[in-house]
Write a protein that holds these residues in place. Structure first.
Motif, PDB file in Angstrom:
ATOM      1  N   MET A 109       0.849  -1.163  -0.222  1.00 23.87           N
ATOM      2  CA  MET A 109      -0.225  -0.054   0.101  1.00 23.87           C
ATOM      3  C   MET A 109       0.903   1.337  -0.095  1.00 23.87           C
ATOM      4  N   LEU A 110       0.568   2.236  -0.903  1.00 21.98           N
ATOM      5  CA  LEU A 110       1.536   3.309  -1.059  1.00 21.98           C
ATOM      6  C   LEU A 110       0.714   4.595  -0.511  1.00 21.98           C
ATOM      7  N   GLY A 111       1.377   5.263   0.106  1.00 24.22           N
ATOM      8  CA  GLY A 111       0.937   6.363   0.659  1.00 24.22           C
ATOM      9  C   GLY A 111       1.839   7.722   1.109  1.00 24.22           C
ATOM     10  N   VAL A 176      -0.592  -2.987  -6.273  1.00 27.10           N
ATOM     11  CA  VAL A 176      -0.269  -2.016  -5.340  1.00 27.10           C
ATOM     12  C   VAL A 176      -1.749  -1.597  -5.030  1.00 27.10           C
ATOM     13  N   TRP A 177      -1.770  -1.057  -3.755  1.00 33.40           N
ATOM     14  CA  TRP A 177      -2.982  -0.190  -3.282  1.00 33.40           C
ATOM     15  C   TRP A 177      -2.396   1.130  -2.916  1.00 33.40           C
ATOM     16  N   HIS A 178      -3.347   1.855  -3.327  1.00 32.75           N
ATOM     17  CA  HIS A 178      -2.843   3.343  -3.027  1.00 32.75           C
ATOM     18  C   HIS A 178      -3.982   3.982  -1.868  1.00 32.75           C
ATOM     19  N   GLY A 179      -3.029   4.106  -0.828  1.00 34.22           N
ATOM     20  CA  GLY A 179      -3.812   4.391   0.517  1.00 34.22           C
ATOM     21  C   GLY A 179      -3.728   5.868   0.722  1.00 34.22           C
ATOM     22  N   SER A 180      -5.118   6.295   1.312  1.00 25.05           N
ATOM     23  CA  SER A 180      -5.332   7.887   1.341  1.00 25.05           C
ATOM     24  C   SER A 180      -6.888   7.748   2.439  1.00 25.05           C
ATOM     25  N   ILE A 181      -6.291   8.891   3.216  1.00 25.06           N
ATOM     26  CA  ILE A 181      -7.669   9.194   4.050  1.00 25.06           C
ATOM     27  C   ILE A 181      -8.524  10.216   3.596  1.00 25.06           C
ATOM     28  N   ARG A 182      -7.824  11.303   3.068  1.00 24.48           N
ATOM     29  CA  ARG A 182      -8.447  12.462   2.727  1.00 24.48           C
ATOM     30  C   ARG A 182      -8.076  12.956   1.254  1.00 24.48           C
ATOM     31  N   SER A 183      -7.183  12.657   0.620  1.00 30.32           N
ATOM     32  CA  SER A 183      -6.692  13.063  -0.878  1.00 30.32           C
ATOM     33  C   SER A 183      -7.367  12.716  -2.073  1.00 30.32           C
ATOM     34  N   PRO A 184      -8.123  13.352  -2.542  1.00 30.09           N
ATOM     35  CA  PRO A 184      -8.884  12.906  -3.650  1.00 30.09           C
ATOM     36  C   PRO A 184      -7.627  12.643  -5.037  1.00 30.09           C
ATOM     37  N   GLU A 185      -6.702  13.299  -4.954  1.00 30.85           N
ATOM     38  CA  GLU A 185      -5.652  13.118  -5.952  1.00 30.85           C
ATOM     39  C   GLU A 185      -5.185  11.717  -5.870  1.00 30.85           C
ATOM     40  N   ILE A 186      -5.081  11.359  -4.617  1.00 31.99           N
ATOM     41  CA  ILE A 186      -4.614   9.767  -4.544  1.00 31.99           C
ATOM     42  C   ILE A 186      -5.641   8.754  -5.312  1.00 31.99           C
ATOM     43  N   ALA A 187      -7.155   9.003  -4.929  1.00 32.00           N
ATOM     44  CA  ALA A 187      -7.981   8.065  -5.468  1.00 32.00           C
ATOM     45  C   ALA A 187      -7.952   8.292  -7.130  1.00 32.00           C
ATOM     46  N   GLU A 188      -7.651   9.362  -7.578  1.00 34.07           N
ATOM     47  CA  GLU A 188      -7.598   9.685  -8.836  1.00 34.07           C
ATOM     48  C   GLU A 188      -6.364   8.834  -9.433  1.00 34.07           C
ATOM     49  N   GLN A 189      -5.152   8.912  -8.614  1.00 32.58           N
ATOM     50  CA  GLN A 189      -4.099   8.244  -9.218  1.00 32.58           C
ATOM     51  C   GLN A 189      -4.366   6.711  -9.093  1.00 32.58           C
ATOM     52  N   ALA A 190      -5.057   6.077  -8.121  1.00 35.83           N
ATOM     53  CA  ALA A 190      -5.559   4.741  -8.264  1.00 35.83           C
ATOM     54  C   ALA A 190      -6.097   4.291  -9.431  1.00 35.83           C
ATOM     55  N   ALA A 191      -7.098   4.942  -9.525  1.00 37.38           N
ATOM     56  CA  ALA A 191      -8.159   4.753 -10.787  1.00 37.38           C
ATOM     57  C   ALA A 191      -7.674   4.965 -11.946  1.00 37.38           C
ATOM     58  N   TYR A 192      -6.542   5.869 -12.344  1.00 40.28           N
ATOM     59  CA  TYR A 192      -5.779   6.069 -13.484  1.00 40.28           C
ATOM     60  C   TYR A 192      -5.196   4.643 -13.855  1.00 40.28           C
ATOM     61  N   TYR A 193      -4.632   3.959 -12.886  1.00 42.94           N
ATOM     62  CA  TYR A 193      -3.635   2.857 -13.137  1.00 42.94           C
ATOM     63  C   TYR A 193      -4.382   1.666 -12.866  1.00 42.94           C
ATOM     64  N   GLY A 194      -5.703   1.951 -12.561  1.00 40.89           N
ATOM     65  CA  GLY A 194      -6.357   0.592 -12.327  1.00 40.89           C
ATOM     66  C   GLY A 194      -5.879  -0.435 -11.180  1.00 40.89           C
ATOM     67  N   ASP A 195      -5.251   0.417 -10.045  1.00 41.93           N
ATOM     68  CA  ASP A 195      -4.765  -0.237  -9.028  1.00 41.93           C
ATOM     69  C   ASP A 195      -5.992  -0.414  -7.993  1.00 41.93           C
ATOM     70  N   GLY A 196      -5.682  -0.803  -7.009  1.00 46.18           N
ATOM     71  CA  GLY A 196      -6.609  -0.878  -5.735  1.00 46.18           C
ATOM     72  C   GLY A 196      -6.617   0.667  -5.031  1.00 46.18           C
ATOM     73  N   PHE A 197      -7.557   0.965  -4.415  1.00 47.37           N
ATOM     74  CA  PHE A 197      -7.725   2.108  -3.200  1.00 47.37           C
ATOM     75  C   PHE A 197      -8.174   1.583  -2.127  1.00 47.37           C
ATOM     76  N   PHE A 198      -6.995   1.996  -1.271  1.00 43.00           N
ATOM     77  CA  PHE A 198      -7.561   1.623   0.396  1.00 43.00           C
ATOM     78  C   PHE A 198      -7.745   2.861   1.152  1.00 43.00           C
ATOM     79  N   HIS A 199      -9.208   2.807   1.662  1.00 45.03           N
ATOM     80  CA  HIS A 199      -9.179   4.155   2.393  1.00 45.03           C
ATOM     81  C   HIS A 199      -9.371   3.464   3.887  1.00 45.03           C
ATOM     82  N   ASN A 200      -8.352   4.088   4.494  1.00 49.97           N
ATOM     83  CA  ASN A 200      -7.887   3.781   5.795  1.00 49.97           C
ATOM     84  C   ASN A 200      -8.948   4.700   6.773  1.00 49.97           C
TER      85      ASN A 200
END
Length: 378
Positions: A109-111, A176-200
């Motif tokens: 999980m990247l963050g 790869v999971w892209h982890g973010s609590i509050r940053s929409p840019e990280i949700a966008e990044q995860a979506a762009y690559y087709g990776d996972g999004f982990f919302h802790n």
């Protein structure tokens, strides 16, 4: 669906005894917790990465490599790997090495982390946090997929004819999971690559989690990776259980009140009402966790925090027994009910390898058909 635990690796005094474990004791406890997670049938153990007191897990791949040698089925992950202050070249090499040692039982999980001083310690500027996350992952993504990389960016020296070694196991990079609590840019990044999004979502109310997950799902579909429902979502949660709810609240209260992250803030009752924290019986944990699906949809990974705030190892291992015996089996059964057939399971090395082999076979078949067509025309 995958179930597991994550640890932030804090070294916190036990408020009921005043005793603080040594760093060695805490590190050994984290290993024991991972081994117990496999014993009770959980799927994932994830460790955080921190470079400041009161935390000890500064080298996640070292710890996970040790755990890999002592487990057989457990997926080894992170929560979080700091994409902003680690060199993406070193991330590529370290996790590919871990992949080989663990026979593919690895993802990460990247963050950006939440400790400001870490940035200057590693020669970076916190004001560039989002830009660092975007640029560094763009490079990491290429390093795992291209045998020879020529690259130039803003935040590190250029690469010319560089090959990251070892190459990913079977040619398949760790998921790869892209982890973010509050940053929409990280949700966008995860979506762009087709990776996972982990919302802790351990600190946030349900409506915030819903907005972040919906953004990721919408953008995942926008980039052509599938329907919004097929996006890969993970959630975090915190639990403390005893068979009797009143006993759980009474025992956990001093730990909550003195926790390094949220201690001396909202009351335990307010926090459990407004966030995913569940302090009570196993049945209450089941009921509250099942409710996550109401605002996050069908998702793929659920991780629980159980070992923070100075809780002694014996108590944490008791929590894992309850998770393995009374909570997770029920959650597996209930989450499987009415789950649409087209909603994917959480990716594993085996499933990613099978998908690549299938895609390659289809490409070969398509090429063969084209060659036959050309011969027929001639």
């Amino acid at each position: 669906m995958q179930f597991g635990i994550f640890s932030v690796g804090d070294v916190t005094p036990d408020p009921t005894t005043g005793r603080t474990p040594s760093e060695r004791e805490r590190i050994k406890a984290m290993v024991a917790i991972a081994l117990k997670a496999e014993e009770v049938g959980l799927d994932v153990f994830a460790t955080g990465e921190h470079h400041n007191p009161p935390f000890v897990p500064s080298s996640p791949t070292t710890m996970l490599g040790h755990i890999a040698a002592r487990t057989e089925n457990l997926i080894l992950s992170t929560s979080t790997t700091l994409i902003t202050t680690n060199d993406p070249v070193k991330i590529a090499e370290d996790f590919a090495m871990l992949q080989h040692l663990a026979d593919g039982r690895v993802d990460l999980m990247l963050g950006r982390g939440n400790t400001g001083p870490v940035y200057p310690w590693f020669g970076q500027d916190i004001r560039q946090g989002i830009n660092l996350a975007v640029e560094n992952y763009a490079l990491l993504h290429r390093l795992w997929r291209e045998d020879v990389v020529n690259w130039e960016g803003k935040f590190r020296t250029p690469l010319q004819g560089f090959t990251s070694t070892p190459r990913p196991l079977d040619g398949v990079p760790p998921f790869v999971w892209h982890g973010s609590i509050r940053s929409p840019e990280i949700a966008e990044q995860a979506a762009y690559y087709g990776d996972g999004f982990f919302h802790n979502n351990i600190f946030w109310p349900a409506d915030h989690t819903k907005r972040m997950v919906e953004l990721y799902r919408t953008r995942y579909a926008h980039y052509g990776h599938g329907t919004p429902e097929q996006a890969i979502v993970g959630l975090g949660g915190q639990v403390f259980m005893r068979r009797n709810s009143q006993d759980a609240v009474r025992e956990f209260r001093p730990y909550f009140d003195n926790a390094p992250v949220y201690g001396h803030g909202p009351s335990l009752e307010d926090f459990t009402d407004q966030t995913p924290l569940t302090v009570g019986s196993p049945q209450e944990v089941v009921e509250k966790t099942l409710a996550f699906r109401e605002y996050a949809g069908d998702y793929q990974r659920q991780l629980f925090l159980v070992d923070h705030a100075g809780l002694p190892l014996k108590t944490v291992l008791e929590q894992l027994d309850l998770l393995g015996e009374e909570v997770v089996p029920v959650l597996r059964k209930e989450f499987a009910k009415d789950r649409p057939a087209d909603v994917p399971e959480a990716p594993t090395h085996a499933s990613l390898l099978a998908a690549e082999q299938s895609a390659a076979a289809e490409q070969d078949e398509h090429k063969a058909e084209q060659d036959e067509h050309k011969e027929a025309v001639v």
